[in-house]
Design a protein around this motif. Structure first.
Motif, PDB file in Angstrom:
ATOM      1  N   HIS A  82       0.831  -1.207   0.000  1.00 56.51           N
ATOM      2  CA  HIS A  82       0.000   0.000   0.000  1.00 56.51           C
ATOM      3  C   HIS A  82       0.865   1.257   0.000  1.00 56.51           C
ATOM      4  N   ASP A  83       1.843   1.316   0.889  1.00 56.64           N
ATOM      5  CA  ASP A  83       2.685   2.505   0.969  1.00 56.64           C
ATOM      6  C   ASP A  83       3.612   2.628  -0.234  1.00 56.64           C
ATOM      7  N   ALA A  84       3.997   1.502  -0.829  1.00 56.26           N
ATOM      8  CA  ALA A  84       4.808   1.565  -2.046  1.00 56.26           C
ATOM      9  C   ALA A  84       4.009   2.209  -3.171  1.00 56.26           C
ATOM     10  N   THR A  85       2.726   1.890  -3.250  1.00 51.53           N
ATOM     11  CA  THR A  85       1.868   2.512  -4.258  1.00 51.53           C
ATOM     12  C   THR A  85       1.679   3.997  -3.956  1.00 51.53           C
ATOM     13  N   GLN A  86       1.556   4.333  -2.669  1.00 53.69           N
ATOM     14  CA  GLN A  86       1.451   5.745  -2.283  1.00 53.69           C
ATOM     15  C   GLN A  86       2.701   6.512  -2.679  1.00 53.69           C
ATOM     16  N   LEU A  87       3.856   5.884  -2.526  1.00 53.10           N
ATOM     17  CA  LEU A  87       5.107   6.537  -2.914  1.00 53.10           C
ATOM     18  C   LEU A  87       5.152   6.756  -4.418  1.00 53.10           C
ATOM     19  N   ALA A  88       4.707   5.775  -5.187  1.00 56.92           N
ATOM     20  CA  ALA A  88       4.675   5.916  -6.642  1.00 56.92           C
ATOM     21  C   ALA A  88       3.771   7.076  -7.046  1.00 56.92           C
ATOM     22  N   ALA A  89       2.623   7.189  -6.406  1.00 55.79           N
ATOM     23  CA  ALA A  89       1.702   8.287  -6.710  1.00 55.79           C
ATOM     24  C   ALA A  89       2.305   9.632  -6.317  1.00 55.79           C
ATOM     25  N   THR A  90       3.009   9.668  -5.190  1.00 59.07           N
ATOM     26  CA  THR A  90       3.648  10.908  -4.751  1.00 59.07           C
ATOM     27  C   THR A  90       4.716  11.352  -5.744  1.00 59.07           C
ATOM     28  N   ALA A  91       5.489  10.401  -6.261  1.00 56.92           N
ATOM     29  CA  ALA A  91       6.515  10.734  -7.249  1.00 56.92           C
ATOM     30  C   ALA A  91       5.885  11.388  -8.480  1.00 56.92           C
ATOM     31  N   THR A  92       4.739  10.876  -8.899  1.00 58.25           N
ATOM     32  CA  THR A  92       4.038  11.454 -10.047  1.00 58.25           C
ATOM     33  C   THR A  92       3.560  12.872  -9.750  1.00 58.25           C
ATOM     34  N   LEU A  93       2.958  13.071  -8.588  1.00 61.19           N
ATOM     35  CA  LEU A  93       2.414  14.377  -8.235  1.00 61.19           C
ATOM     36  C   LEU A  93       3.516  15.426  -8.081  1.00 61.19           C
TER      37      LEU A  93
END
Length: 233
Positions: free
Chosen positions: A157-168
């Motif tokens: 879950h947090d790995a996906t959150q990190l991926a989304a943060t990198a995009t934003l």
């Protein structure tokens, strides 16, 4: 140039690839905002109406190009990211640096990411939007798996959150790190103002490193359940 209709699936696919390759070449010369369907058609050697046989709009071309650029980036990460040794903090810092540096080396991907929500997802049909969103979800899933290779402590879950943060952060920081000529002149005229100019790689690296540290801290220090607190008191 005489237009010859693509008859077979192979010919149609090749023409689509030709359009995408030309759009990528244009992105190496100019930002997304300056790419027009008229100029893209001219460079491909087709009438605009014929380009629209393969892509319903300029935005549809650029959305598919964004998906292709993302896949190329993921292939690079697959080669660059390793489990490695060290503490979670050390591995998190290395992960943040690799993500930031690899994105900085892909200006087309960064520019497309910046235009993604405000421009590229407009003027497309539900069918194109659905195809793109499925590709985006697959990109996040793959990126999450690659992140976990370096930092399994994060959890999926947090790995996906990190991926989304990198995009934003990429979308927000990219235009600020590419100031127009007037701002460059202002920075040159007043060196004290030059500190306001953002370094894309450094900002992204620091933001991702702090995000990783925060996610790890929260994961290993969950909030105390209120019911437990009441029972213990």
């Amino acid at each position: 140039m005489e237009f010859k209709r693509a008859r077979s699936d192979e010919q149609r696919n090749e023409r689509r690839l030709q359009i995408l390759r030309t759009a990528a070449e244009m992105l190496a010369e100019m930002p997304v905002a300056k790419i027009t369907l008229n100029e893209l058609s001219r460079r491909v050697g087709l009438a605009k109406s014929n380009v629209l046989r393969y892509f319903e709009s300029r935005e549809a071309v650029l959305l598919e190009l964004l998906d292709a650029e993302a896949q190329d980036w993921l292939a690079h990460l697959d080669r660059a990211l390793e489990a490695g040794g060290g503490t979670p903090r050390q591995r998190g810092d290395r992960l943040a640096a690799i993500l930031a540096e690899s994105l900085a080396q892909r200006p087309a991907l960064c520019d497309l990411t910046n235009a993604h929500a405000s421009v590229l997802e407009h003027n497309v049909s539900a069918e194109v939007a659905l195809r793109h969103k499925r590709a985006t979800r697959a990109t996040y899933e793959t990126q999450s798996q690659l992140i976990l290779r370096c930092l399994p402590e994060l959890g999926s879950h947090d790995a996906t959150q990190l991926a989304a943060t990198a995009t934003l952060i990429t979308a927000a920081a990219w235009p600020y790190s590419r100031p127009p000529e007037a701002l460059l002149a202002a920075y040159a005229a007043d060196p004290e103002l030059a500190t306001m100019r953002l370094d894309f790689t450094d900002l992204l690296r620091q933001t991702l490193a702090v995000t990783i540290s925060g996610l790890l801290a929260r994961r290993h220090n969950p909030p105390v359940d209120e019911a437990t607190m009441t029972a213990e008191s």
